[in-house]
Design a protein around this motif. Sequence first.
Motif, PDB file in Angstrom:
ATOM      1  N   GLY A 154       0.808  -1.217   0.000  1.00 44.25           N
ATOM      2  CA  GLY A 154       0.000   0.000   0.000  1.00 44.25           C
ATOM      3  C   GLY A 154       0.838   1.262   0.000  1.00 44.25           C
ATOM      4  O   GLY A 154       1.581   1.535  -0.945  1.00 44.25           O
ATOM      5  N   ASP A 155       0.748   2.058   1.077  1.00 49.01           N
ATOM      6  CA  ASP A 155       1.542   3.277   1.209  1.00 49.01           C
ATOM      7  C   ASP A 155       2.890   3.013   1.870  1.00 49.01           C
ATOM      8  O   ASP A 155       3.579   3.935   2.278  1.00 49.01           O
ATOM      9  CB  ASP A 155       0.770   4.320   2.031  1.00 49.01           C
ATOM     10  N   GLY A 156       3.251   1.755   2.019  1.00 52.43           N
ATOM     11  CA  GLY A 156       4.505   1.395   2.670  1.00 52.43           C
ATOM     12  C   GLY A 156       4.252   0.455   3.834  1.00 52.43           C
ATOM     13  O   GLY A 156       3.114   0.083   4.121  1.00 52.43           O
ATOM     14  N   PHE A 157       5.315   0.048   4.508  1.00 49.77           N
ATOM     15  CA  PHE A 157       5.183  -0.822   5.672  1.00 49.77           C
ATOM     16  C   PHE A 157       6.190  -0.400   6.732  1.00 49.77           C
ATOM     17  O   PHE A 157       7.162   0.303   6.455  1.00 49.77           O
ATOM     18  CB  PHE A 157       5.376  -2.293   5.288  1.00 49.77           C
ATOM     19  N   ASP A 158       5.918  -0.809   7.965  1.00 51.14           N
ATOM     20  CA  ASP A 158       6.729  -0.372   9.102  1.00 51.14           C
ATOM     21  C   ASP A 158       7.622  -1.482   9.639  1.00 51.14           C
ATOM     22  O   ASP A 158       7.229  -2.649   9.677  1.00 51.14           O
ATOM     23  CB  ASP A 158       5.834   0.118  10.237  1.00 51.14           C
ATOM     24  N   ILE A 159       8.812  -1.070  10.068  1.00 49.49           N
ATOM     25  CA  ILE A 159       9.745  -1.935  10.791  1.00 49.49           C
ATOM     26  C   ILE A 159      10.025  -1.256  12.127  1.00 49.49           C
ATOM     27  O   ILE A 159      10.276  -0.045  12.170  1.00 49.49           O
ATOM     28  CB  ILE A 159      11.054  -2.128  10.014  1.00 49.49           C
ATOM     29  N   LEU A 160       9.972  -2.001  13.207  1.00 50.19           N
ATOM     30  CA  LEU A 160      10.236  -1.437  14.528  1.00 50.19           C
ATOM     31  C   LEU A 160      11.660  -1.748  14.974  1.00 50.19           C
ATOM     32  O   LEU A 160      12.152  -2.859  14.780  1.00 50.19           O
ATOM     33  CB  LEU A 160       9.247  -1.993  15.554  1.00 50.19           C
ATOM     34  N   PRO A 198      -2.541   2.770  -6.145  1.00 49.15           N
ATOM     35  CA  PRO A 198      -1.936   3.236  -7.403  1.00 49.15           C
ATOM     36  C   PRO A 198      -0.805   4.232  -7.153  1.00 49.15           C
ATOM     37  O   PRO A 198      -0.793   4.936  -6.129  1.00 49.15           O
ATOM     38  CB  PRO A 198      -3.110   3.902  -8.119  1.00 49.15           C
ATOM     39  N   ASP A 199       0.138   4.298  -8.075  1.00 51.96           N
ATOM     40  CA  ASP A 199       1.202   5.297  -8.061  1.00 51.96           C
ATOM     41  C   ASP A 199       0.921   6.319  -9.150  1.00 51.96           C
ATOM     42  O   ASP A 199       0.349   5.985 -10.196  1.00 51.96           O
ATOM     43  CB  ASP A 199       2.565   4.645  -8.317  1.00 51.96           C
ATOM     44  N   TYR A 200       1.341   7.553  -8.933  1.00 51.78           N
ATOM     45  CA  TYR A 200       1.101   8.583  -9.941  1.00 51.78           C
ATOM     46  C   TYR A 200       2.259   9.565  -9.991  1.00 51.78           C
ATOM     47  O   TYR A 200       3.003   9.735  -9.012  1.00 51.78           O
ATOM     48  CB  TYR A 200      -0.207   9.332  -9.678  1.00 51.78           C
ATOM     49  N   THR A 201       2.417  10.217 -11.137  1.00 50.33           N
ATOM     50  CA  THR A 201       3.380  11.298 -11.303  1.00 50.33           C
ATOM     51  C   THR A 201       2.672  12.498 -11.919  1.00 50.33           C
ATOM     52  O   THR A 201       1.737  12.346 -12.709  1.00 50.33           O
ATOM     53  CB  THR A 201       4.557  10.892 -12.208  1.00 50.33           C
ATOM     54  N   ILE A 202       3.097  13.681 -11.523  1.00 47.30           N
ATOM     55  CA  ILE A 202       2.597  14.944 -12.069  1.00 47.30           C
ATOM     56  C   ILE A 202       3.800  15.646 -12.669  1.00 47.30           C
ATOM     57  O   ILE A 202       4.765  15.939 -11.950  1.00 47.30           O
ATOM     58  CB  ILE A 202       1.957  15.810 -10.974  1.00 47.30           C
ATOM     59  N   THR A 227       1.585   8.208  -4.056  1.00 47.73           N
ATOM     60  CA  THR A 227       0.828   6.958  -4.013  1.00 47.73           C
ATOM     61  C   THR A 227      -0.515   7.234  -3.354  1.00 47.73           C
ATOM     62  O   THR A 227      -0.586   7.922  -2.338  1.00 47.73           O
ATOM     63  CB  THR A 227       1.579   5.886  -3.212  1.00 47.73           C
ATOM     64  N   GLY A 228      -1.598   6.712  -3.950  1.00 49.11           N
ATOM     65  CA  GLY A 228      -2.905   6.911  -3.357  1.00 49.11           C
ATOM     66  C   GLY A 228      -3.985   7.057  -4.402  1.00 49.11           C
ATOM     67  O   GLY A 228      -3.719   7.080  -5.621  1.00 49.11           O
ATOM     68  N   THR A 229      -5.219   7.164  -3.943  1.00 46.63           N
ATOM     69  CA  THR A 229      -6.373   7.241  -4.846  1.00 46.63           C
ATOM     70  C   THR A 229      -6.855   8.653  -5.068  1.00 46.63           C
ATOM     71  O   THR A 229      -7.783   8.876  -5.849  1.00 46.63           O
ATOM     72  CB  THR A 229      -7.533   6.400  -4.288  1.00 46.63           C
ATOM     73  N   GLU A 230      -6.247   9.650  -4.390  1.00 46.65           N
ATOM     74  CA  GLU A 230      -6.618  11.035  -4.560  1.00 46.65           C
ATOM     75  C   GLU A 230      -5.400  11.848  -4.972  1.00 46.65           C
ATOM     76  O   GLU A 230      -4.348  11.772  -4.335  1.00 46.65           O
ATOM     77  CB  GLU A 230      -7.221  11.605  -3.276  1.00 46.65           C
ATOM     78  N   ILE A 231      -5.544  12.618  -6.055  1.00 46.38           N
ATOM     79  CA  ILE A 231      -4.447  13.409  -6.611  1.00 46.38           C
ATOM     80  C   ILE A 231      -4.836  14.886  -6.577  1.00 46.38           C
ATOM     81  O   ILE A 231      -5.946  15.249  -6.994  1.00 46.38           O
ATOM     82  CB  ILE A 231      -4.133  12.989  -8.059  1.00 46.38           C
ATOM     83  N   THR A 232      -3.920  15.730  -6.080  1.00 45.93           N
ATOM     84  CA  THR A 232      -4.181  17.165  -6.022  1.00 45.93           C
ATOM     85  C   THR A 232      -3.133  17.910  -6.814  1.00 45.93           C
ATOM     86  O   THR A 232      -1.925  17.731  -6.587  1.00 45.93           O
ATOM     87  CB  THR A 232      -4.181  17.658  -4.561  1.00 45.93           C
ATOM     88  N   LEU A 233      -3.572  18.751  -7.762  1.00 47.19           N
ATOM     89  CA  LEU A 233      -2.686  19.592  -8.551  1.00 47.19           C
ATOM     90  C   LEU A 233      -2.880  21.031  -8.101  1.00 47.19           C
ATOM     91  O   LEU A 233      -4.017  21.517  -8.056  1.00 47.19           O
ATOM     92  CB  LEU A 233      -2.990  19.487 -10.042  1.00 47.19           C
ATOM     93  N   SER A 234      -1.778  21.695  -7.777  1.00 51.24           N
ATOM     94  CA  SER A 234      -1.895  23.080  -7.302  1.00 51.24           C
ATOM     95  C   SER A 234      -0.849  23.947  -7.991  1.00 51.24           C
ATOM     96  O   SER A 234       0.007  23.457  -8.715  1.00 51.24           O
ATOM     97  CB  SER A 234      -1.714  23.129  -5.784  1.00 51.24           C
TER      98      SER A 234
END
Length: 271
Positions: A77-83, A183-187, A264-271
Motif C-alpha cells: 500500500g503506502d509502505g510498511f513499518d519496521i520497529l 496506485p502510483d502517480y506522477t505529475i 501513491t494513493g487514490t486522490e491526486i491534487t494539482l496546485s
Amino acid sequence: MRDDRQQSAESKPAKRGMRVAAWAALVFCAIALMASSLLAKYVTESQERAEMESSGFHISSNYLEEISQTYTVADWGDGFDILLYNYEKENVAQVSEVDMTYTVTVSEGTTVSVTDQASNVPDEDNDDIYTFGKFANTTYHTLHVTPGTTVSKGDKITVTVTTVAPYKKMLTATFSIARNSKPDYTIEDQGNGTVLVTVKTNDYADIMKVTWDPDKLSPDNTNILMAAWKDENPTGTFTVESNSTYELLFFKKSDEDVGKTSGTGTEITLS
C-alpha cells in the motif's frame, strides 16, 4: 646396467613418498592457519559481544536480524513499518543503558522515514545518522519503508540498520513484494504549456479522484475520462482497472513551472 635401473626403480617410490609427505604438510599448515584464523575471529567477536553486554548496549528489531531473514509483504500500500527496539526482544529486561547512533540503508527505488515512539523524527545529522537516546524504559523507533514506482510485484528489497556508536552492529532483512493495492502517480510539467498526470494502478481497481487549481489549470475535455470535468467544479473522478496506466492532460494558465512530483494513493491534487 641392471643395477642402475634397479636403483632408479627403487628410488621412484621414495620420491613419491616425499612429495606426498610435502603435500600433506602443506595441507596441514593450511588447515592449521584456517583454524587459527577462525579461532581468532571467534575470540574477537566473543570479546566484542561481552563488551556490548557489560556496557548495557542493546538493540533489536521485530524483523531485522544479524542473520538476514526474508519476509513477504502481502500488500505494501503506502509502505510498511519496521520497529527498532532499545532492548533485546528475547529479553525485554535488557534495556539499553547508553545512547546509540545508527544509519539506515535501503534498496534502490525505496525510501525510508524514521520516527520515535512519540512520532517525532529523532536527532539526525547531515550524514543521515539517527540517535537512539538512552531511555529508562523500553521504547522503539519506527522505520516507514516505501517502495517507489520502480519497485514492482516480485521484486525484493533489503533494509539494513547499522549502529555507528558506541559499537557497530548490523541488523538486516529482505522483503519480497507480493502485492500493491494502491496506485502510483506522477505529475509532470511537459514544458509546452501542459501538465501530464500519469497513473499506474498496480492492483487497484476502483475510483480515482483528481482535484486541480482552476486559476492555474484546466482539464483536457477531449479525453473521454475528463469530458465532464469543469473548472467551475474543479474535482473529477474516473474508474480504473488494475495493472493499467492512465494519462490525464491539463492546460496551464500561467508560465509557472510545475516541475515533477510523484505519490501513491487514490486522490491526486494539482496546485
